[in-house]
Design a protein around this motif. Structure first.
Motif, PDB file in Angstrom:
ATOM      1  N   VAL A  87       0.849  -1.184   0.000  1.00 35.64           N
ATOM      2  CA  VAL A  87       0.000   0.000   0.000  1.00 35.64           C
ATOM      3  C   VAL A  87       0.889   1.240   0.000  1.00 35.64           C
ATOM      4  O   VAL A  87       2.066   1.180   0.353  1.00 35.64           O
ATOM      5  CB  VAL A  87      -0.957   0.039   1.220  1.00 35.64           C
ATOM      6  CG1 VAL A  87      -1.906  -1.154   1.195  1.00 35.64           C
ATOM      7  CG2 VAL A  87      -0.189   0.072   2.535  1.00 35.64           C
ATOM      8  N   GLU A  88       0.308   2.359  -0.385  1.00 34.12           N
ATOM      9  CA  GLU A  88       1.002   3.642  -0.287  1.00 34.12           C
ATOM     10  C   GLU A  88       0.911   4.145   1.147  1.00 34.12           C
ATOM     11  O   GLU A  88      -0.058   3.887   1.855  1.00 34.12           O
ATOM     12  CB  GLU A  88       0.372   4.657  -1.243  1.00 34.12           C
ATOM     13  CG  GLU A  88       0.436   4.288  -2.716  1.00 34.12           C
ATOM     14  CD  GLU A  88       1.830   4.450  -3.319  1.00 34.12           C
ATOM     15  OE1 GLU A  88       2.774   4.843  -2.589  1.00 34.12           O
ATOM     16  OE2 GLU A  88       1.967   4.196  -4.531  1.00 34.12           O
ATOM     17  N   TRP A  89       1.897   4.904   1.559  1.00 39.81           N
ATOM     18  CA  TRP A  89       1.885   5.427   2.921  1.00 39.81           C
ATOM     19  C   TRP A  89       0.693   6.329   3.172  1.00 39.81           C
ATOM     20  O   TRP A  89       0.126   6.332   4.278  1.00 39.81           O
ATOM     21  CB  TRP A  89       3.185   6.172   3.201  1.00 39.81           C
ATOM     22  CG  TRP A  89       4.340   5.259   3.465  1.00 39.81           C
ATOM     23  CD1 TRP A  89       5.312   4.883   2.586  1.00 39.81           C
ATOM     24  CD2 TRP A  89       4.634   4.593   4.700  1.00 39.81           C
ATOM     25  NE1 TRP A  89       6.192   4.024   3.180  1.00 39.81           N
ATOM     26  CE2 TRP A  89       5.817   3.829   4.488  1.00 39.81           C
ATOM     27  CE3 TRP A  89       4.036   4.573   5.959  1.00 39.81           C
ATOM     28  CZ2 TRP A  89       6.393   3.046   5.488  1.00 39.81           C
ATOM     29  CZ3 TRP A  89       4.605   3.794   6.961  1.00 39.81           C
ATOM     30  CH2 TRP A  89       5.774   3.047   6.732  1.00 39.81           C
ATOM     31  N   ASP A  90       0.256   7.085   2.168  1.00 42.12           N
ATOM     32  CA  ASP A  90      -0.840   8.023   2.405  1.00 42.12           C
ATOM     33  C   ASP A  90      -2.207   7.350   2.444  1.00 42.12           C
ATOM     34  O   ASP A  90      -3.213   7.998   2.742  1.00 42.12           O
ATOM     35  CB  ASP A  90      -0.826   9.163   1.377  1.00 42.12           C
ATOM     36  CG  ASP A  90      -0.995   8.675  -0.060  1.00 42.12           C
ATOM     37  OD1 ASP A  90      -1.253   7.467  -0.268  1.00 42.12           O
ATOM     38  OD2 ASP A  90      -0.867   9.503  -0.982  1.00 42.12           O
ATOM     39  N   GLU A  91      -2.288   6.067   2.159  1.00 38.64           N
ATOM     40  CA  GLU A  91      -3.555   5.351   2.297  1.00 38.64           C
ATOM     41  C   GLU A  91      -3.572   4.436   3.522  1.00 38.64           C
ATOM     42  O   GLU A  91      -4.599   3.845   3.848  1.00 38.64           O
ATOM     43  CB  GLU A  91      -3.858   4.534   1.031  1.00 38.64           C
ATOM     44  CG  GLU A  91      -2.905   3.390   0.749  1.00 38.64           C
ATOM     45  CD  GLU A  91      -3.290   2.565  -0.481  1.00 38.64           C
ATOM     46  OE1 GLU A  91      -4.502   2.324  -0.711  1.00 38.64           O
ATOM     47  OE2 GLU A  91      -2.367   2.151  -1.212  1.00 38.64           O
ATOM     48  N   LEU A  92      -2.449   4.374   4.227  1.00 37.28           N
ATOM     49  CA  LEU A  92      -2.307   3.394   5.306  1.00 37.28           C
ATOM     50  C   LEU A  92      -3.341   3.597   6.412  1.00 37.28           C
ATOM     51  O   LEU A  92      -3.896   2.624   6.935  1.00 37.28           O
ATOM     52  CB  LEU A  92      -0.889   3.462   5.878  1.00 37.28           C
ATOM     53  CG  LEU A  92      -0.560   2.481   7.008  1.00 37.28           C
ATOM     54  CD1 LEU A  92      -0.744   1.041   6.551  1.00 37.28           C
ATOM     55  CD2 LEU A  92       0.874   2.701   7.498  1.00 37.28           C
ATOM     56  N   ASP A  93      -3.625   4.846   6.787  1.00 34.57           N
ATOM     57  CA  ASP A  93      -4.531   5.098   7.912  1.00 34.57           C
ATOM     58  C   ASP A  93      -5.942   4.576   7.652  1.00 34.57           C
ATOM     59  O   ASP A  93      -6.680   4.286   8.600  1.00 34.57           O
ATOM     60  CB  ASP A  93      -4.598   6.593   8.215  1.00 34.57           C
ATOM     61  CG  ASP A  93      -3.303   7.113   8.827  1.00 34.57           C
ATOM     62  OD1 ASP A  93      -2.473   6.285   9.255  1.00 34.57           O
ATOM     63  OD2 ASP A  93      -3.119   8.338   8.859  1.00 34.57           O
ATOM     64  N   ASP A  94      -6.326   4.468   6.403  1.00 32.00           N
ATOM     65  CA  ASP A  94      -7.690   4.058   6.062  1.00 32.00           C
ATOM     66  C   ASP A  94      -7.778   2.615   5.573  1.00 32.00           C
ATOM     67  O   ASP A  94      -8.849   2.168   5.144  1.00 32.00           O
ATOM     68  CB  ASP A  94      -8.255   4.984   4.974  1.00 32.00           C
ATOM     69  CG  ASP A  94      -8.323   6.434   5.441  1.00 32.00           C
ATOM     70  OD1 ASP A  94      -8.698   6.665   6.606  1.00 32.00           O
ATOM     71  OD2 ASP A  94      -7.978   7.329   4.639  1.00 32.00           O
ATOM     72  N   VAL A  95      -6.681   1.887   5.657  1.00 33.07           N
ATOM     73  CA  VAL A  95      -6.651   0.523   5.124  1.00 33.07           C
ATOM     74  C   VAL A  95      -7.427  -0.446   6.014  1.00 33.07           C
ATOM     75  O   VAL A  95      -7.317  -0.409   7.244  1.00 33.07           O
ATOM     76  CB  VAL A  95      -5.190   0.044   4.986  1.00 33.07           C
ATOM     77  CG1 VAL A  95      -5.093  -1.478   4.966  1.00 33.07           C
ATOM     78  CG2 VAL A  95      -4.572   0.616   3.721  1.00 33.07           C
ATOM     79  N   ARG A 141      -7.915  -4.009  -7.642  1.00 36.02           N
ATOM     80  CA  ARG A 141      -7.092  -2.964  -7.025  1.00 36.02           C
ATOM     81  C   ARG A 141      -5.883  -2.647  -7.905  1.00 36.02           C
ATOM     82  O   ARG A 141      -5.550  -1.473  -8.111  1.00 36.02           O
ATOM     83  CB  ARG A 141      -6.641  -3.406  -5.632  1.00 36.02           C
ATOM     84  CG  ARG A 141      -5.619  -2.466  -4.999  1.00 36.02           C
ATOM     85  CD  ARG A 141      -5.205  -2.903  -3.597  1.00 36.02           C
ATOM     86  NE  ARG A 141      -3.992  -2.217  -3.162  1.00 36.02           N
ATOM     87  CZ  ARG A 141      -3.944  -0.983  -2.673  1.00 36.02           C
ATOM     88  NH1 ARG A 141      -5.061  -0.276  -2.560  1.00 36.02           N
ATOM     89  NH2 ARG A 141      -2.801  -0.429  -2.306  1.00 36.02           N
ATOM     90  N   VAL A 153      -5.224   1.114  -9.127  1.00 37.41           N
ATOM     91  CA  VAL A 153      -4.170   1.958  -8.529  1.00 37.41           C
ATOM     92  C   VAL A 153      -2.762   1.518  -8.884  1.00 37.41           C
ATOM     93  O   VAL A 153      -1.792   2.214  -8.563  1.00 37.41           O
ATOM     94  CB  VAL A 153      -4.324   2.014  -6.988  1.00 37.41           C
ATOM     95  CG1 VAL A 153      -5.716   2.475  -6.595  1.00 37.41           C
ATOM     96  CG2 VAL A 153      -4.011   0.669  -6.334  1.00 37.41           C
ATOM     97  N   PRO A 199       2.040  -0.331  -5.727  1.00 43.23           N
ATOM     98  CA  PRO A 199       2.812   0.657  -4.963  1.00 43.23           C
ATOM     99  C   PRO A 199       4.288   0.309  -4.806  1.00 43.23           C
ATOM    100  O   PRO A 199       5.080   1.177  -4.416  1.00 43.23           O
ATOM    101  CB  PRO A 199       2.100   0.655  -3.595  1.00 43.23           C
ATOM    102  CG  PRO A 199       0.725   0.169  -3.871  1.00 43.23           C
ATOM    103  CD  PRO A 199       0.901  -0.847  -4.956  1.00 43.23           C
TER     104      PRO A 199
END
Length: 357
Positions: A265-273, A286, A290, A293
């Motif tokens: 995953v990308e770091w900027d999507e990690l919080d919502d994974v 996916r 996208v 990554p």
């Protein structure tokens, strides 16, 4: 009665190749949470073909252990590992001779093309465990790998918080981290590195990073090897950096009821994974939406020099070697291999060896 058998035509770099798949309708994942009906062996073979390019970028051209399940995933499922090429391995499945921790040398499987991954599925492989080194030089890792393992009382969100802080630590050490879900509750942080050091050095670099993270998050993170000392914290599993110690590879399925997949995953999507949303059935879409990554991971490998300086600094300050797995030979400077609550100091010498009567 002979089992059903089909022939799949696989697109390899060298051209098309036919691969036999027996029992294509055998259900591998039976849990209803995977969707309507179970996931079959044929569907798994289709999945690995779809993800073959990013899968091979992350797991190919290196020794790999195959975790095989004869009866699929279920309450009574049993697995075993194939490291050495089994009898009858086709010539499109490669191998390389590796040295294990015991000093023994033996050929180990290497997957270099889509047909080889499909063959592994034919052999009832579900989880793929790649080494951190390439077949061209199996003794020197090209990745520094850190496993963030939630302990009882913690969960995935706690691992996410630790991962963000670890990213800062690694960047201060002039490394660029990439991240993936483990496919279960944890996270795996990888840094591409130049293949200039042996596994023991890379393990020491991981320990140095883990100790620095632990200093910054003492209530949330631990490097304590013994479970009784970990508490409700994220464990930095430094021993996954050892030779012949592996974790599920990127885009590898996991042997869990939901058919989850270890997913970059990308770091900027990690919080919502939601790691359970990444499955054998969802990953192809996916990737289409996208991309991968980790596609650029190996473009600018770093060096572990700074982390090794931190290791030497910590050694000078009295923080030495940490325990190795129980099947490893006793290592220099290693503390006693007995959990602290059961250790009697009089029974161990200064080198961590048991004193015999």
């Amino acid at each position: 009665m002979a089992s059903e058998r089909v022939t799949l035509t696989i697109a390899d770099p060298e051209g098309e190749r036919d691969v036999a798949l027996s029992s294509p309708n055998k259900v591998i994942w039976q849990d209803p949470s995977t969707g309507s009906g179970g996931i079959t062996k044929a569907e798994l073979a289709e999945y690995v073909q779809t993800v073959a390019e990013p899968f091979l970028n992350a797991n190919g051209h290196r020794p790999v252990s195959l975790e095989r399940f004869r009866n699929g995933v279920g309450p009574s499922s049993e697995s075993f590992f194939s490291k050495n090429p089994p009898k009858g391995t086709p010539d499109f499945v490669d191998a390389v001779t590796v040295t294990y921790n015991s000093g023994r040398r033996h050929p180990q499987i290497v997957l270099n093309r889509p047909s080889a991954i499909v063959w592994a599925v034919q052999m009832n492989t579900i989880v793929f465990h790649p080494w951190a080194s390439l077949a061209s030089d199996t003794d020197k890792p090209i990745e520094l790998r850190i496993d963030l393992d939630p302990q009882p009382g913690t969960d995935f969100s706690d691992a996410v918080a630790a991962a963000h802080a670890l990213r800062e630590v690694l960047r201060e050490a002039e490394l660029e981290p990439f991240i993936k879900t483990s496919g279960n509750r944890g996270l795996h942080v990888f840094c591409p590195i130049e293949p200039t050091h042996e596994f023991l050095d890379v393990r020491h670099a991981v320990i140095a990073a883990g100790r620095e993270l632990e200093r910054r998050m003492p209530d949330e993170v631990t490097t304590n090897w013994w479970k009784e000392e970990r508490g409700e914290r994220i464990f930095v599993d430094f021993n996954q950096a050892n030779r012949d110690r592996t974790m599920a590879g990127a885009y590898s399925p996991r042997a869990l009821p939901t058919a989850s997949v270890s997913t970059p995953v990308e770091w900027d999507e990690l919080d919502d994974v939601d790691p359970q949303s990444f499955t054998v059935r969802s990953i192809p879409q996916r990737l289409a939406d996208v991309g991968d990554p980790w596609a650029r991971m190996q473009e600018n490998p770093g060096r572990i020099s700074t982390l090794l300086e931190w290791w030497e600094r910590d050694v000078s300050n009295g923080l030495g070697e940490l325990p190795f797995p129980p099947d490893f030979p006793k290592m220099p400077g290693e503390p006693p291999r007995v959990q602290p609550s059961k250790r009697v100091d009089a029974n161990w010498d200064a080198e961590g060896n048991r004193i015999e009567d």
